[in-house]
Enzyme design. Structure first.
Site, PDB file in Angstrom:
ATOM      1  CB  ALA A   1       2.646   4.271  -0.540  1.00 45.44           C
TER       2      ALA A   1
ATOM      3  N   PRO B   1      11.365   6.591  -6.685  1.00 44.28           N
ATOM      4  CG  PRO B   1      12.225   7.073  -8.562  1.00 44.28           C
ATOM      5  CD  PRO B   1      12.430   7.194  -6.897  1.00 44.28           C
TER       6      PRO B   1
ATOM      7  CG  ASN C   1     -10.843  -4.518   5.332  1.00 42.35           C
ATOM      8  OD1 ASN C   1     -11.592  -4.493   4.405  1.00 42.35           O
ATOM      9  ND2 ASN C   1      -9.622  -4.229   5.608  1.00 42.35           N
ATOM     10  CB  CYS C   2     -16.100  -3.408   3.804  1.00 45.58           C
ATOM     11  SG  CYS C   2     -14.920  -2.412   3.205  1.00 45.58           S
TER      12      CYS C   2
ATOM     13  NE  ARG D   1      -6.674  -7.578 -14.126  1.00 47.78           N
ATOM     14  CZ  ARG D   1      -6.803  -7.724 -12.724  1.00 47.78           C
ATOM     15  NH1 ARG D   1      -7.096  -8.679 -12.192  1.00 47.78           N
ATOM     16  NH2 ARG D   1      -7.159  -6.623 -12.155  1.00 47.78           N
TER      17      ARG D   1
HETATM   18  P1  FAD Z   1      -6.042  -2.708   4.609  1.00 44.60           P
HETATM   19  O1  FAD Z   1      -7.150  -3.136   3.948  1.00 44.60           O
HETATM   20  O2  FAD Z   1      -6.171  -2.391   5.854  1.00 44.60           O
HETATM   21  O3  FAD Z   1      -4.592  -3.797   4.451  1.00 44.60           O
HETATM   22  C1  FAD Z   1      -3.371  -3.513   5.113  1.00 44.60           C
HETATM   23  C2  FAD Z   1      -2.670  -4.895   5.135  1.00 44.60           C
HETATM   24  O4  FAD Z   1      -1.413  -4.529   5.740  1.00 44.60           O
HETATM   25  C3  FAD Z   1      -3.285  -5.335   6.594  1.00 44.60           C
HETATM   26  O5  FAD Z   1      -3.782  -6.626   6.369  1.00 44.60           O
HETATM   27  C4  FAD Z   1      -2.147  -5.286   7.443  1.00 44.60           C
HETATM   28  O6  FAD Z   1      -1.995  -6.616   8.538  1.00 44.60           O
HETATM   29  C5  FAD Z   1      -0.892  -5.491   6.669  1.00 44.60           C
HETATM   30  N1  FAD Z   1       0.307  -4.956   7.090  1.00 44.60           N
HETATM   31  C6  FAD Z   1       0.556  -3.682   7.616  1.00 44.60           C
HETATM   32  N2  FAD Z   1       1.876  -3.504   8.144  1.00 44.60           N
HETATM   33  C7  FAD Z   1       2.608  -4.758   7.379  1.00 44.60           C
HETATM   34  C8  FAD Z   1       3.788  -5.108   7.464  1.00 44.60           C
HETATM   35  N3  FAD Z   1       4.866  -4.345   7.928  1.00 44.60           N
HETATM   36  N4  FAD Z   1       4.296  -6.372   7.108  1.00 44.60           N
HETATM   37  C9  FAD Z   1       3.055  -7.145   6.355  1.00 44.60           C
HETATM   38  N5  FAD Z   1       1.886  -6.758   6.415  1.00 44.60           N
HETATM   39  C10 FAD Z   1       1.636  -5.525   6.913  1.00 44.60           C
HETATM   40  N6  FAD Z   1     -14.653   1.267   3.451  1.00 44.60           N
HETATM   41  C11 FAD Z   1     -15.326   1.524   2.716  1.00 44.60           C
HETATM   42  O7  FAD Z   1     -15.187   2.225   1.574  1.00 44.60           O
HETATM   43  N7  FAD Z   1     -16.668   1.242   2.807  1.00 44.60           N
HETATM   44  C12 FAD Z   1     -16.941   0.446   3.775  1.00 44.60           C
HETATM   45  O8  FAD Z   1     -18.219   0.180   4.158  1.00 44.60           O
HETATM   46  C13 FAD Z   1     -15.734   0.198   4.725  1.00 44.60           C
HETATM   47  N8  FAD Z   1     -16.085  -0.660   5.825  1.00 44.60           N
HETATM   48  C14 FAD Z   1     -15.182  -0.916   6.790  1.00 44.60           C
HETATM   49  C15 FAD Z   1     -15.366  -1.657   8.115  1.00 44.60           C
HETATM   50  C16 FAD Z   1     -14.513  -2.290   8.813  1.00 44.60           C
HETATM   51  C17 FAD Z   1     -14.812  -3.050   9.840  1.00 44.60           C
HETATM   52  C18 FAD Z   1     -13.210  -1.801   8.530  1.00 44.60           C
HETATM   53  C19 FAD Z   1     -12.138  -2.091   9.268  1.00 44.60           C
HETATM   54  C20 FAD Z   1     -12.783  -0.967   7.235  1.00 44.60           C
HETATM   55  C21 FAD Z   1     -14.022  -0.411   6.231  1.00 44.60           C
HETATM   56  N9  FAD Z   1     -13.761   0.105   5.207  1.00 44.60           N
HETATM   57  C22 FAD Z   1     -14.583   0.602   4.586  1.00 44.60           C
HETATM   58  C23 FAD Z   1     -12.247   0.858   5.021  1.00 44.60           C
HETATM   59  C24 FAD Z   1     -11.550  -0.262   4.098  1.00 44.60           C
HETATM   60  O9  FAD Z   1     -11.715  -1.349   4.559  1.00 44.60           O
HETATM   61  C25 FAD Z   1     -10.166   0.351   3.840  1.00 44.60           C
HETATM   62  O10 FAD Z   1     -10.174   1.706   3.417  1.00 44.60           O
HETATM   63  C26 FAD Z   1      -9.330  -0.328   3.073  1.00 44.60           C
HETATM   64  O11 FAD Z   1      -9.217  -1.894   3.288  1.00 44.60           O
HETATM   65  C27 FAD Z   1      -7.837   0.063   2.862  1.00 44.60           C
HETATM   66  O12 FAD Z   1      -7.126  -0.802   2.154  1.00 44.60           O
HETATM   67  P2  FAD Z   1      -5.615  -0.724   2.124  1.00 44.60           P
HETATM   68  O13 FAD Z   1      -5.020  -1.951   1.330  1.00 44.60           O
HETATM   69  O14 FAD Z   1      -4.943   0.551   2.701  1.00 44.60           O
HETATM   70  O15 FAD Z   1      -5.314  -1.479   3.965  1.00 44.60           O
END
Ligand code: FAD
Length: 557
Positions: free
Chosen positions: A291, A287, A47-48, A27
């Protein structure tokens, strides 16, 4: 760099933080080349929502797939490569080495992809406790779509009647509810003395009592020592205490840890809590590399200290900031995170923001607490539901440190209002002044947020001060202003019983020189009684905050 530059932005991980970073980058910069590398089969899935599909509340699995690779390409010209796992980062050449798996035959090829800006959105991974080093065929995590699919396939093909959920964090308790919905008998084992450790013990106990009222067996301060196997399936869990719980299915929700192997192997700084260290624009110690999300340590909005906060809100917001910064070289800043969170457990909602008592005690921060019982909307309007609302604040200037609420409808609104006030470093005096929307179906002219702020202000001005629910009342003149029926239901030994409406007649039976505490069911009538006594010359009068309803829970801990 500006929005006319053409950076190659590579994003590792395509769910909450990664997808937000990618779309924000697009965007603000139509010229950037943006690629998402995701090792799993899907990006941007909810995932939530996974637990709710397990229980059938979200019936259609497709609803969990919020955006597809096609949509990313068609709408944003963002290239999404699923089944692409980043194996290593070479910072000297600004490239990533990627294993590209062909899902149809499982074969893998490797490729090297260059970047100008790299965003790590690798999330967190579920902790696997020692007893599950080898996962039995009927033991599952619930962290990814595949986890959910495997779990549901198992339930569909096996005669599952009993389920054991290990770990009573958000995911654990959500799974309990959804299993119960499916008609399973559920045991919940938690090694901490309470479930949902973001809450203080009394509020967590209200939730676990509610779970027990639904037939769920909740075992706290109990650890699983081992799983008993038969044909590779767990048939029982043996607890450290010696208890044995038979089961047909196990879900492990024992917490998560930041996934930082890539960053750490590339020499990027990892913080003391195990997350990637980032600045306010989500840049790491390199930089050119950002993450976001569960993989990083955020700055706490109250303490200013770095810490983990694996929640979707911060993940999405940090992704947005990293995407913006990577695409044009400047961005908004992340600011502090409060850890505001909420969970539904059957008919009860539990929410919190900021710090809890344990965190405040650990950091030697002085605090006071006020608890009120309030209705979600005007009690004379049909359908009002009750909630307990707790505020933690500094004794000197009333700055809000944290809040928790447990109850029915309206818990979310009150915690969000308080979180908003906290974001502006608000005090209890600010809360009391808030101009909130009111009509009988929605709230009260004096909202629960106002009521808890008024109570806290009374506490700091000692009109009257508050005693905590677990206070030692011995040596105090305890005045119980409840009705006879209430006293019979929840007796308070050693108290002098004078109903609140009789106090104006009978207060002279009391000794004004003695330190006095007034007690009722929730603290409301006790406040009236305490004010009356104070104005009659009682020098040292207090109100037991939360009243007997909360004290009774505290006694059951
Ligand atoms: P993620 O969304 O976990 O994404 C990380 C991605 O990186 C994954 O798909 C993984 O496959 C990919 N990855 C990792 N390493 C590599 C690699 N080396 N190469 C390529 N890909 C890679 N939070 C709330 O605030 N409220 C809720 O109600 C809530 N409910 C939840 C219920 C469940 C069942 C789960 C699992 C989580 C819940 N959460 C909730 C937490 C929330 O989903 C996470 O905080 C959020 O998704 C984190 O985002 P992220 O992008 O850091 O990681």
């Amino acid at each position: 760099m500006d929005s006319n530059s053409k950076p190659r932005i590579v994003i590792v991980g395509g769910v909450a933080g990664g997808a937000s970073a990618a779309t924000r980058a697009r965007r603000v910069n139509a010229n950037a080349e943006i690629t998402i590398l995701e090792k799993g089969p899907a990006v941007s899935f909810a995932n939530c929502g996974l637990p709710y599909h397990v229980g059938g509340e979200i019936a259609d699995r497709a609803k969990l797939l919020v955006a597809t690779p096609e949509l990313f390409w068609n709408r944003f010209r963002i290239a999404v490569k699923t089944h692409h796992e980043v194996l290593a980062i070479d910072r000297s050449t600004q490239t990533v080495r990627v294993a590209c798996r062909n899902p149809s035959d499982g074969s893998t090829t490797e490729l090297v992809i260059p970047y100008d800006r790299l965003i790590l959105a690798t999330g967190a991974e579920p902790v696997r406790p020692p007893f599950a080093r080898e996962m039995p065929k009927n033991a599952f995590h619930l962290w990814t779509l595949s986890d959910m699919d495997h779990l549901m396939a198992y339930i569909a093909t096996h005669p599952v009647q009993r389920a054991l959920v290990i770990g009573a964090g958000f995911v654990g308790v959500e799974v309990v509810e959804q299993f119960h919905r499916r008609g399973l008998h559920v045991d919940l084992v938690e090694r901490n003395p309470q479930i949902l450790t973001r809450l203080d013990p009394i509020f967590a106990k209200i939730v676990s009592q509610h779970m027990e009222s639904k037939g769920v067996r909740v075992l706290t301060a109990e650890s699983v020592a081992s799983l008993e196997l038969h044909d590779g399936q767990a048939v029982a869990a043996v607890l450290e205490s010696g208890k044995r719980l038979e089961t047909d299915l196990v879900v492990i929700g024992a917490g998560v840890r930041p996934r930082t192997a890539l960053a750490s192997a590339a020499g990027i700084t990892i913080g003391p809590m195990g997350g990637v260290t980032v600045n306010d624009c989500m840049q790491t110690s390199d930089p050119a590399i950002y993450a976001v999300g569960d993989a990083v340590e955020y700055t706490h909005a109250v303490t200013g200290k770095k810490g983990l906060n694996p929640l979707a809100g911060p993940a999405n917001r940090s992704g947005r900031i990293a995407g913006e910064h990577a695409a044009r070289g400047s961005s908004q800043t992340m600011g502090g995170v409060l850890g505001t969170s909420i969970v539904r457990v059957f008919e009860v909602t539990a929410a919190s923001t900021g710090l809890n008592e344990q965190q405040l005690t650990r950091s030697a921060t002085p605090f006071r607490t006020a608890i009120v019982q309030a209705a979600s909307h005007a009690s004379y309007f049909p359908g009002a539901e009750s909630m307990q609302l707790k505020l933690l604040y500094t004794p000197d200037n009333g700055r809000i440190l944290g809040a928790q609420a447990v109850g029915g409808e309206g818990v979310d609104k009150r915690i969000d209002v308080i979180a908003t006030a906290m974001a502006f470093r608000g005090t209890i005096y600010d809360l009391a002044k808030l101009d909130l929307a009111y009509a009988p179906p929605y709230g009260s002219a004096k909202d629960p947020v106002h009521m808890v702020a008024f109570t806290a202000i009374n506490d700091l001005s000692e009109t009257p001060k508050l005693l905590t629910p677990d206070s030692d009342l011995s040596g105090l003149q305890v005045v119980d202003v409840r009705t006879e029926r209430e006293r019979h239901q929840l007796p308070l030994e050693g108290a002098i019983a004078i109903e609140v409406d009789a106090l104006a007649e009978r207060w002279q039976e009391l000794d004004p020189a003695k330190p006095t505490v007034v007690v009722c069911h929730s603290g409301k009538r006790a406040h009236i009684g305490a004010c009356w006594l104070a104005s009659k010359g009682f020098r040292d009068v207090a109100n037991l905050t939360g009243g007997m309803s909360i004290r009774a829970v505290s006694r059951s801990l």
